[in-house]
Design an enzyme around this catalytic site. Sequence first.
Site, short mmCIF file in Angstrom:
data_model
loop_
_atom_site.label_atom_id
_atom_site.label_comp_id
_atom_site.label_asym_id
_atom_site.label_seq_id
_atom_site.Cartn_x
_atom_site.Cartn_y
_atom_site.Cartn_z
N ARG A 226 8.88 -25.33 50.06
CA ARG A 226 8.91 -26.76 50.29
C ARG A 226 7.62 -27.16 50.99
O ARG A 226 7.13 -26.44 51.88
CB ARG A 226 10.11 -27.16 51.17
N GLU A 255 5.38 -35.60 47.94
CA GLU A 255 5.18 -35.32 46.52
C GLU A 255 5.33 -36.62 45.75
O GLU A 255 6.32 -37.32 45.98
CB GLU A 255 6.22 -34.30 46.02
N HIS A 274 5.04 -29.04 41.53
CA HIS A 274 6.42 -28.60 41.81
C HIS A 274 7.11 -28.13 40.52
O HIS A 274 8.11 -28.70 40.09
CB HIS A 274 7.22 -29.73 42.48
C1 GLV Z 1 13.38 -26.82 43.49
O1 GLV Z 1 12.49 -27.04 44.22
C2 GLV Z 1 14.61 -26.24 43.91
O2 GLV Z 1 14.90 -26.20 45.12
O3 GLV Z 1 15.35 -25.79 43.03
#
Ligand code: GLV
Length: 309
Positions: A226, A255, A274
């Site tokens: 994260r 983001e 991401h």
């Molecule tokens: C994506 O970031 C997830 O947590 O699956």
Amino acid sequence: MARCFITRTLPGTALDRLAQTHEVDVWPQHLPPTHEDLVKRAPAMEGLISLPTDPIDAELIENAPLLRAISNYAVGYDNIDLQAAKARQIPVGHTPDVLTNATADLAFALLLAVARRLPEAMAAVRAGEWLTWGPSSHLGVELANATLGIVGLGRIGQAVARRGEGFGMRVIHTDSRSTADDLASLLESADFVSLHAPLTEDTRHLIDETVLNAMKPTAILINTGRGGLVDHDALAAALKGGSIAGAALDVTEPEPIPLDHPLLDAPNLIITPHIGSATTTARERMAEIAVDNLLTGLAGEPMPHAVPD
Ligand code: GLV
């Protein structure tokens, strides 16, 4: 039949399965609903499938008196106010396991790309700078015998560790029981540091200026967890000042990262949007699990993948 709101359309056929027994309202746009959009829809929601982009906070939960089940289409669930959900006894589910390999693959792809300076080498070809085989051009670092430091040895951390071992790396790690001293000693010896801890109040900005200064000047930081795990201003300064050698981020805070962020002109940095779990297999399986969680939650049964207490 319960009214379910899904904050984006999902790959595969899982939502068709949900629609066989429930009313399904899917947010039709490419960009996520705003918080205001979510709060506006909240009074009618009985079931909700949310994404990491959707803050499911106390205000939203308060405005959703009929809400009986929340299913997050992600393994992480830092976007959900778990206390507010618990206070209303609303079960919360997530989608672990099925995205472990996809995310570990991406962490390793980023690690290799920074180690071998792929973006710079690819740009040189397109810029017409590939004039010859240069003995000292684009020199990177080898993985074999390097030390890989895994911060957070959960499912994904372990999968990255296995990949590291396959490449002949020495793997060290911290986990949820580790102390600040354990992290400090990992940073002292790691050539690559890969972050896999969940984002919590305790881990926010775990990688700050002090930690970056404690890393080897040759070290490379990888974050597929994260964005909030890393202080981005401190990282930009560390890359520009040479206190670490490179970084790759699949996650940022916020983001998307603003185009005028100081990180974007830092050297030897890769940022991807991401995409850790972005394989067809993982995303379709995540949809199946998200629907299983929602169906069981709405039926008053234990979710197969409830978030841990
Ligand atoms: C994506 O970031 C997830 O947590 O699956």
